[in-house]
Write a protein that holds these residues in place. Sequence first.
Motif, PDB file in Angstrom:
ATOM      1  N   SER A 166       0.698  -1.117   0.037  1.00 11.79           N
ATOM      2  CA  SER A 166       0.061   0.132  -0.010  1.00 11.79           C
ATOM      3  C   SER A 166       0.934   1.301  -0.002  1.00 11.79           C
ATOM      4  O   SER A 166       1.937   0.858   0.218  1.00 11.79           O
ATOM      5  CB  SER A 166      -0.943   0.184   1.175  1.00 11.79           C
ATOM      6  OG  SER A 166      -1.702  -1.161   1.136  1.00 11.79           O
ATOM      7  N   SER A 209      -2.942  -3.882   3.363  1.00 11.19           N
ATOM      8  CA  SER A 209      -3.570  -2.842   4.247  1.00 11.19           C
ATOM      9  C   SER A 209      -3.703  -1.521   3.690  1.00 11.19           C
ATOM     10  O   SER A 209      -2.910  -0.538   3.606  1.00 11.19           O
ATOM     11  CB  SER A 209      -2.410  -2.678   5.574  1.00 11.19           C
ATOM     12  OG  SER A 209      -2.179  -3.730   5.988  1.00 11.19           O
ATOM     13  N   PRO A 210      -5.214  -1.210   3.545  1.00  8.79           N
ATOM     14  CA  PRO A 210      -5.406   0.142   2.992  1.00  8.79           C
ATOM     15  C   PRO A 210      -4.947   1.325   3.755  1.00  8.79           C
ATOM     16  O   PRO A 210      -4.985   1.438   4.760  1.00  8.79           O
ATOM     17  CB  PRO A 210      -6.796   0.234   2.833  1.00  8.79           C
ATOM     18  CG  PRO A 210      -7.291  -1.234   2.684  1.00  8.79           C
ATOM     19  CD  PRO A 210      -6.429  -2.120   3.887  1.00  8.79           C
ATOM     20  N   THR A 211      -4.685   2.382   2.872  1.00  7.74           N
ATOM     21  CA  THR A 211      -3.910   3.587   3.618  1.00  7.74           C
ATOM     22  C   THR A 211      -4.831   4.704   3.244  1.00  7.74           C
ATOM     23  O   THR A 211      -5.446   4.711   2.102  1.00  7.74           O
ATOM     24  CB  THR A 211      -2.608   3.673   3.211  1.00  7.74           C
ATOM     25  OG1 THR A 211      -2.471   3.947   1.636  1.00  7.74           O
ATOM     26  CG2 THR A 211      -1.650   2.550   3.386  1.00  7.74           C
ATOM     27  N   CYS A 212      -4.606   6.087   4.096  1.00  9.94           N
ATOM     28  CA  CYS A 212      -5.075   7.284   3.846  1.00  9.94           C
ATOM     29  C   CYS A 212      -4.230   8.272   4.371  1.00  9.94           C
ATOM     30  O   CYS A 212      -3.286   7.835   5.385  1.00  9.94           O
ATOM     31  CB  CYS A 212      -6.446   7.479   4.194  1.00  9.94           C
ATOM     32  SG  CYS A 212      -6.843   7.271   6.048  1.00  9.94           S
ATOM     33  N   MET A 221      -4.632   0.456   7.666  1.00 13.99           N
ATOM     34  CA  MET A 221      -5.777   0.042   8.144  1.00 13.99           C
ATOM     35  C   MET A 221      -5.763  -1.656   7.771  1.00 13.99           C
ATOM     36  O   MET A 221      -6.168  -1.715   6.667  1.00 13.99           O
ATOM     37  CB  MET A 221      -7.018   0.817   7.819  1.00 13.99           C
ATOM     38  CG  MET A 221      -6.617   2.216   8.303  1.00 13.99           C
ATOM     39  SD  MET A 221      -8.131   3.296   8.127  1.00 13.99           S
ATOM     40  CE  MET A 221      -8.210   3.697   6.155  1.00 13.99           C
ATOM     41  N   ILE A 233      -5.126  -0.377  13.331  1.00 12.53           N
ATOM     42  CA  ILE A 233      -4.836   0.764  12.345  1.00 12.53           C
ATOM     43  C   ILE A 233      -3.463   1.040  13.062  1.00 12.53           C
ATOM     44  O   ILE A 233      -3.422   1.372  14.270  1.00 12.53           O
ATOM     45  CB  ILE A 233      -5.883   1.799  12.677  1.00 12.53           C
ATOM     46  CG1 ILE A 233      -7.289   1.167  12.043  1.00 12.53           C
ATOM     47  CG2 ILE A 233      -5.499   2.883  11.620  1.00 12.53           C
ATOM     48  CD1 ILE A 233      -8.534   2.086  12.417  1.00 12.53           C
ATOM     49  N   LEU A 250     -10.197  -1.212  13.498  1.00 12.98           N
ATOM     50  CA  LEU A 250     -11.444  -1.185  12.580  1.00 12.98           C
ATOM     51  C   LEU A 250     -12.641  -1.902  13.071  1.00 12.98           C
ATOM     52  O   LEU A 250     -12.432  -2.494  14.165  1.00 12.98           O
ATOM     53  CB  LEU A 250     -10.880  -2.267  11.241  1.00 12.98           C
ATOM     54  CG  LEU A 250      -9.911  -1.522  10.350  1.00 12.98           C
ATOM     55  CD1 LEU A 250      -9.747  -2.393   9.278  1.00 12.98           C
ATOM     56  CD2 LEU A 250     -10.679  -0.221   9.966  1.00 12.98           C
ATOM     57  N   ALA A 259      -9.324   2.395   0.919  1.00  5.31           N
ATOM     58  CA  ALA A 259      -9.293   3.311   1.533  1.00  5.31           C
ATOM     59  C   ALA A 259      -9.082   4.636   1.165  1.00  5.31           C
ATOM     60  O   ALA A 259      -8.718   4.885  -0.313  1.00  5.31           O
ATOM     61  CB  ALA A 259      -8.173   3.334   2.714  1.00  5.31           C
ATOM     62  N   HIS A 268     -12.285   3.451   5.418  1.00  2.85           N
ATOM     63  CA  HIS A 268     -11.742   2.206   5.114  1.00  2.85           C
ATOM     64  C   HIS A 268     -13.025   1.439   4.523  1.00  2.85           C
ATOM     65  O   HIS A 268     -14.112   1.284   5.184  1.00  2.85           O
ATOM     66  CB  HIS A 268     -11.204   1.190   6.343  1.00  2.85           C
ATOM     67  CG  HIS A 268     -10.711  -0.052   5.958  1.00  2.85           C
ATOM     68  ND1 HIS A 268     -11.807  -1.146   5.543  1.00  2.85           N
ATOM     69  CD2 HIS A 268      -9.542  -0.619   5.626  1.00  2.85           C
ATOM     70  CE1 HIS A 268     -11.178  -2.182   5.226  1.00  2.85           C
ATOM     71  NE2 HIS A 268      -9.753  -1.810   5.369  1.00  2.85           N
TER      72      HIS A 268
END
Length: 309
Positions: A166, A209-212, A221, A233, A250, A259, A268
């Motif tokens: 990610s 693991s998606p990110t922002c 996350m 997270i 989460l 995300a 997410h």
Amino acid sequence: TAGANVWTNVGAGSGNVEPATWYGGRGLFGGGYHFPSPQGPKNVIDYVTISTTGNAIDFGDLTQARNGCPALAGGGRAIWNGGDNGPLYNIMDYVTISTPGNAVDFGDLTLARKSGGSCSNGYRGITGGGLNNPGTTYNNIDYVTIASVGNATDFGDLSSARGYISALSNETRGVFVGGNNGNIIEYVTIATPGNTTDFGDLTVGRGSSPTCSSTTRGLIMGGHTGAATSNVIDYITTATPSNATDFGDLSSARAYGGACGNAIRGLHTGGYPYTNVIDYVTIATPGNAIDFGDLTMPRSQDLGGCSGD
């Protein structure tokens, strides 16, 4: 202005501060794998208004149904990169974020792959890592100029080849996290092509693991370690290399989601076990995620999320 990314100069001097062009009030989520029947990769693009909780709305379709297509945004455009639908794709699609409709061809990555990590500084977009269907992983980093359609150009290399990686960014730095169940965090200066530099470690090694991010903080996350999914997270201060710190959890353990964020709130979406759940957190305030709403359909396998106006 909360949720609108309008930054006003209130001190000495004149004029307003230009907003960061890779944040925005609308979140988009494209592609992914739907289950149960009719199962398979999807071309669906959903959107939400990040400042207002609620269910996602149909935006349009990608040019090809696929999963494992990371997204980035800047200057009012969103771009999805690569992906998998039996054949692997090197295609890049884009939309104008403010105008619901179907995606249009942007160009090609330097090689076909899925489940890399994408981010931008608002002007230049980068995509690193990924893998092919036999499981060969890549260390390639590509870049594009978001305002100019065309094929991607080689940027440099990750420290090691890996998929299910990610990426997140601020106005200067792009950060690649995890992948192949690892805890690696590494970074590049987006404006300067070159290889990555070590940043630190995740609290738990994991992939997908998606990110922002905001202008100062990045969130990582969920994810998976082997067959086990995680609700963890983590957060980092993007400008300061160091190990990640626990942020919260989460609403349930899951991996392979998507995300996005508007620099204030991080979302997410989806993931495995297959779900349509959208969670949110306030990026500046560590704590557990809260229910936001639902995607138009349950999707997993690394759907691409990004945000803009």
